[in-house]
Structure formats: structure tokens, C-alpha cells
Write an enzyme that holds these catalytic residues in place. Structure first.
Site, PDB file in Angstrom:
ATOM      1  N   LEU A 157      -6.308 -81.620  29.188  1.00  0.00           N
ATOM      2  CA  LEU A 157      -5.266 -82.401  28.523  1.00  0.00           C
ATOM      3  C   LEU A 157      -5.851 -83.773  28.216  1.00  0.00           C
ATOM      4  O   LEU A 157      -6.781 -84.232  28.883  1.00  0.00           O
ATOM      5  CB  LEU A 157      -4.036 -82.563  29.425  1.00  0.00           C
ATOM      6  CG  LEU A 157      -3.227 -81.308  29.754  1.00  0.00           C
ATOM      7  CD1 LEU A 157      -2.154 -81.635  30.783  1.00  0.00           C
ATOM      8  CD2 LEU A 157      -2.596 -80.710  28.507  1.00  0.00           C
ATOM      9  N   ASP A 158      -5.306 -84.429  27.194  1.00  0.00           N
ATOM     10  CA  ASP A 158      -5.748 -85.781  26.873  1.00  0.00           C
ATOM     11  C   ASP A 158      -5.466 -86.718  28.046  1.00  0.00           C
ATOM     12  O   ASP A 158      -4.558 -86.483  28.858  1.00  0.00           O
ATOM     13  CB  ASP A 158      -5.029 -86.310  25.633  1.00  0.00           C
ATOM     14  CG  ASP A 158      -5.448 -85.577  24.362  1.00  0.00           C
ATOM     15  OD1 ASP A 158      -6.504 -84.902  24.390  1.00  0.00           O
ATOM     16  OD2 ASP A 158      -4.721 -85.667  23.361  1.00  0.00           O
ATOM     17  N   LYS A 159      -6.221 -87.786  28.105  1.00  0.00           N
ATOM     18  CA  LYS A 159      -6.068 -88.774  29.168  1.00  0.00           C
ATOM     19  C   LYS A 159      -4.630 -89.264  29.288  1.00  0.00           C
ATOM     20  O   LYS A 159      -4.096 -89.423  30.387  1.00  0.00           O
ATOM     21  CB  LYS A 159      -7.003 -89.956  28.897  1.00  0.00           C
ATOM     22  CG  LYS A 159      -6.849 -91.136  29.837  1.00  0.00           C
ATOM     23  CD  LYS A 159      -7.776 -92.274  29.439  1.00  0.00           C
ATOM     24  CE  LYS A 159      -7.550 -93.503  30.299  1.00  0.00           C
ATOM     25  NZ  LYS A 159      -8.426 -94.637  29.893  1.00  0.00           N
TER      26      LYS A 159
END
Length: 376
Positions: free
Chosen positions: A151-153
Site C-alpha cells: 500500500l502507499d505510504k
């Protein structure tokens, strides 16, 4: 009579005046006690006293009167809370947020602002603490857990880990072949029109020219308008097929709660489709709200007022994109589908309430989660 012994928090400074001679003058306030009574302070007692003094000083700090200042401080604390913690502390936090655990998988609730992999400027990431988390769950001889996807940060929510590398590869293949059903929730600036549909526009990475040269994902449509007519154009060979289903769950005049189901898995797909495809960027998306520049998201006055912020403080707003649900097919010894639902982070639920966005009714999300969301 014994002379009092003194232990100080500051430094000793050699005097230079004629009357001081070789004496030393203590700069900061000493802690003194008589040797006969309590003896000299040791390092542990001194550290405890210093911590107590620090706590007292923090209590005396005046609370900001302005509600906007309070909101800004709240957001700043939130966005920094996981930036400088010890790996053991992070692993413990992840263990408390476990959504599911069996002999094959461990499913965690990924916090905001925590990258999955290391990279330039990254001090701590999820992959760094997987060995520690495994030992907390299975003892000191446990092998490290393995990442199944990313997942994105800035994205929160459901994240799947596997005990064995072979199982991780099987789950990765399920994601690659689009056999995993995924649902995200996002708060958007503006309301998508129509209220439900499919965005089917390829995505490509391009360099943005200007004062701050940088790269962004953007749309690479297969059609364009020519003299009022829609004409098919040649697809860029570097473009990725990208398809997103969406549905508005709740809306006001200036914002919406949107459920997103990505059919494909292109980098930053949901953010790009919402911002550049529907003109409804995710709240707190400071990268994709404007193509030409890197700057804090420009928000309507109505949203700023409801959130209790000024535009100059908008940079503190976190990305409101949450991986809410995953449905994994039967795998290994498990003969049934695995339905995983992750409750919203506190900041997301709080923003929903401030913006006047309604949470879906109980038969959609379950009684327990509905009560939890309304209590936040």
C-alpha cells in the site's frame, strides 16, 4: 559534619574572576541532599527526577485558545507519531492492530505515514519490523513474515502478510490475476458525477516541467475530442490499462465519501482516476490535486471551515484513502473465502463527522463497526 553532596543537571564552568580562583560555579540549579540523609543521587534516580520535571513543564504549557490552532497541532502530532519510534515499538503497535491470524496468514491494519519498503529518506518501514513482529507472535525462533502486496505510504487499512514464502507467492499471484476483491473508502473534494460508474482510462508516468521538476502518474486516454467529435488515438506503449469502479456513499455540496473498487492495480491508480478523471481529488492528496506543481492542496472555503483549518495549514491534512475490505479466495488449508474488513482510522472518522458525511447504514457495514464509527 558531612558536607552536602550536590548533583546537577547543567555543566560546571571554571571561573576566571580574581575572587573565584580555581573554584567552579554551577550554571543550572542543583539537586542537593545531605549525605547523612539520602546519599548522592544515582543515575537512575536523577533520570526519574528529570522526567518528572519535564512532565510538570509540559503540563504548564498553555493550551492554544484558537480552535484552528488546536486542530493543526492535532494533525501535526498524528502525522509525526510513527516517524521516529523504535522498531520494537512499531512491531508492538502492529501486533495490537492484527485483523486476522491463522497458520498461513497474518493480516494487519497498516497505519498512516508508514512506508512498506525502504528507500531514500526512509528511517523505518514495515519490512524492517517483520522479523520482530514474527517473534512477538510465534516466539524467538520464528522466521520473518513475508509481504504479499503493498500500500502507499499515506494509505491506511488492510494489509496481508504470510508466514511462508510459498504462500506469499500464491497470494501475490491472486492479486496479479485480479482474483482478490478490494474495496477502498476515500473522502473527496467535490462530488463525482455521475454518482456511480467506471473510470476506464490508461495511466502513464510523466515528468512535470517547471520550477520543481518531478514525476507523476497521469491519464493517457485512448480518445480525444476533434472538432466536437470523439476520435480514437494510438495508445502510448508505456501506458498501463487502469480501471476503477466507484460509488458515492454520502455527499454534501463540496465533499463526498466514495467507495472504490480497483479492477487493476496501477501505481496511484485511485488517486489519479479521482483527481484527473473525475475532478474529485482525495482530501489530503497534496501530490495529485494539481498537475503543474507540488504544493498543499487548495481547498474550498466551506471544507476548510468545517475542518476548522485555514488554507495556510492545509498541508497538515493527511490523505483520506483507506483500504477497507479484502476478499481472498480459498487458499491452502482454508476452504472458504476470507472476508477482511478494517475499521477507519480515527482521523478519517473525525473528518467524516466534521464534513457532515453520513456513515453507511448498519446493514451495509455491521452493527459493531457502525457503533465504533459513530463513537469516534
Amino acid at each position: 559534619m558531612a558536607a552536602p553532596s550536590c548533583t546537577a543537571t547543567g555543566a560546571w564552568v571554571r571561573g576566571t574572576g580574581p575572587r573565584l580562583g580555581s573554584l567552579f560555579t554551577l550554571v543550572s540549579k542543583p539537586f542537593c541532599s545531605t549525605a547523612a540523609a539520602t546519599g548522592p543521587l544515582n543515575a537512575q534516580r536523577l533520570a526519574e527526577r528529570l522526567r518528572a520535571q519535564k512532565r510538570e513543564q509540559e503540563k504548564k504549557k498553555p493550551e492554544p485558545i484558537n480552535r484552528i490552532q488546536r486542530r493543526v497541532q492535532e494533525l501535526v502530532r498524528f502525522t509525526r507519531q510513527l516517524q521516529r519510534v523504535h522498531p520494537n515499538v512499531l512491531a508492538k503497535a502492529l501486533s495490537r492492530g492484527i485483523l486476522h491470524q491463522d497458520e498461513d496468514l497474518v493480516v494487519i491494519n497498516k497505519p498512516y505515514g508508514l512506508p512498506v519498503h525502504g528507500g531514500p529518506g526512509v528511517q523505518l518501514c514495515i519490512s524492517d519490523v517483520l522479523p520482530i513482529l514474527a517473534k512477538m507472535l510465534h516466539g524467538h525462533k520464528a522466521e520473518p513474515l513475508h509481504l504479499c502486496h503493498r500500500l502507499d505510504k499515506e494509505t491506511t487499512g488492510v494489509m496481508v502478510l504470510a508466514w511462508e514464502k510459498d504462500v506469499a507467492h500464491q497470494v501475490q499471484e491472486l492479486f496479479r490475476t485480479r482474483q482478490v476483491a478490494k474495496k477502498y473508502w476515500a473522502i473527496t473534494v467535490h462530488v463525482p458525477v455521475p454518482s456511480a460508474g467506471v473510470v476506464d482510462i490508461p495511466i502513464i508516468e510523466k515528468e512535470v516541467q517547471g520550477q520543481q521538476q518531478h514525476h507523476k502518474m497521469t491519464l493517457s486516454p485512448s480518445y480525444r475530442m476533434n472538432s466536437g467529435k470523439m476520435v480514437k488515438v494510438r495508445t502510448n506503449r508505456n501506458a498501463h490499462i487502469a480501471m476503477t469502479q466507484y460509488q458515492v456513499l454520502s455527499s454534501t455540496l463540496s465533499s463526498a465519501l466514495v467507495e472504490l473498487q480497483p479492477v487493476t492495480g496501477v501505481k496511484h491508480q485511485l488517486r489519479v482516476h479521482l483527481s484527473f478523471g473525475l475532478d474529485c481529488p482525495v482530501l489530503g492528496d497534496h501530490k495529485y490535486s494539481d498537475w503543474n506543481r507540488l504544493a498543499p492542496q487548495k481547498l474550498p472555503v466551506g471544507i476548510l471551515k468545517k475542518l476548522g483549518l485555514e488554507q495556510s495549514k492545509a498541508r497538515h491534512i493527511p490523505l483520506h484513502l483507506h483500504a477497507r475490505q479484502l476478499v481472498l479466495p480459498a487458499l491452502g488449508s482454508r476452504k472458504e473465502e476470507l472476508h477482511l474488513v478494517c475499521r477507519l482510522p480515527h482521523f478519517f472518522a473525525r473528518s467524516l463527522r466534521r464534513l457532515g458525511l453520513e456513515i453507511p447504514n448498519q446493514d451495509q457495514i455491521g452493527d459493531n463497526e457502525a457503533r465504533h464509527l459513530r463513537a469516534q
